[in-house]
Design a protein around this motif. Sequence first.
Motif, PDB file in Angstrom:
ATOM      1  N   SER A   1       0.842  -1.185   0.000  1.00 41.66           N
ATOM      2  CA  SER A   1       0.000   0.000   0.000  1.00 41.66           C
ATOM      3  C   SER A   1       0.879   1.237   0.000  1.00 41.66           C
ATOM      4  O   SER A   1       1.932   1.268   0.615  1.00 41.66           O
ATOM      5  CB  SER A   1      -0.898  -0.062   1.229  1.00 41.66           C
ATOM      6  N   LYS A   2       0.438   2.270  -0.656  1.00 47.10           N
ATOM      7  CA  LYS A   2       1.219   3.495  -0.752  1.00 47.10           C
ATOM      8  C   LYS A   2       0.775   4.551   0.240  1.00 47.10           C
ATOM      9  O   LYS A   2       1.271   5.652   0.246  1.00 47.10           O
ATOM     10  CB  LYS A   2       1.123   4.060  -2.158  1.00 47.10           C
ATOM     11  N   PHE A   3      -0.210   4.235   1.077  1.00 41.31           N
ATOM     12  CA  PHE A   3      -0.572   5.152   2.152  1.00 41.31           C
ATOM     13  C   PHE A   3      -0.934   4.333   3.381  1.00 41.31           C
ATOM     14  O   PHE A   3      -1.292   3.180   3.296  1.00 41.31           O
ATOM     15  CB  PHE A   3      -1.697   6.119   1.752  1.00 41.31           C
ATOM     16  N   ARG A  12       0.293   9.693   2.633  1.00 45.75           N
ATOM     17  CA  ARG A  12       0.165   9.307   1.230  1.00 45.75           C
ATOM     18  C   ARG A  12       1.379   9.816   0.476  1.00 45.75           C
ATOM     19  O   ARG A  12       1.761  10.974   0.619  1.00 45.75           O
ATOM     20  CB  ARG A  12      -1.108   9.935   0.678  1.00 45.75           C
ATOM     21  N   CYS A  16       1.286   7.429  -5.310  1.00 45.32           N
ATOM     22  CA  CYS A  16       0.084   6.651  -5.012  1.00 45.32           C
ATOM     23  C   CYS A  16      -0.818   6.599  -6.246  1.00 45.32           C
ATOM     24  O   CYS A  16      -0.650   7.370  -7.197  1.00 45.32           O
ATOM     25  CB  CYS A  16      -0.647   7.309  -3.844  1.00 45.32           C
TER      26      CYS A  16
END
Length: 167
Positions: A1-3, A12, A16
């Motif tokens: 996951s990017k956040f 974030r 993303c």
Amino acid sequence: SKFAVSGLNCYRNENCNENYTTDFIYQLYSEEGKGVFDCRKNVLGHMQQGGAPSPFDRNFGTKISAKAMQWISKKLKETYRKGKVFANTDDSVCLLGMRRRNLVFQPVAELKTETDFVHRIPKEQWWLKLRPLMKILAKYKTSYDVSDSGQLEHVAMHSQKEAETGA
């Protein structure tokens, strides 16, 4: 996951998914959190002050960010049960800061006893104990009493006025 989500914080990165913009995440949390929590958005780059960061600033920022993300990941793993995160202990909400040359996570509940909320500063300023030394180095004409209490004058005066007025 990017956040990642921490309590009510969402971090974030700029790589993303293009659909999950800062505005979209803010609107999602605002809508879903009605009556339960509030939501604010803050782009960290917009908060920078003081000109160009030094190599020390960049290095320190990287270290403190990595430590914060490790802590958040550890807390999420510890508190995840049956598809939900239960962050209901005092150490679920912490502030990362320097204490005696160490990076320390301190629960916000503990910080409450150390904070002057009216003036938004710590109740005890460690550097005020250095005032006699600063006066000596500045060749300030005064008596050099080393029993300087380290209390902020405006706080003491403010408390005295409150006592006199009964506020």
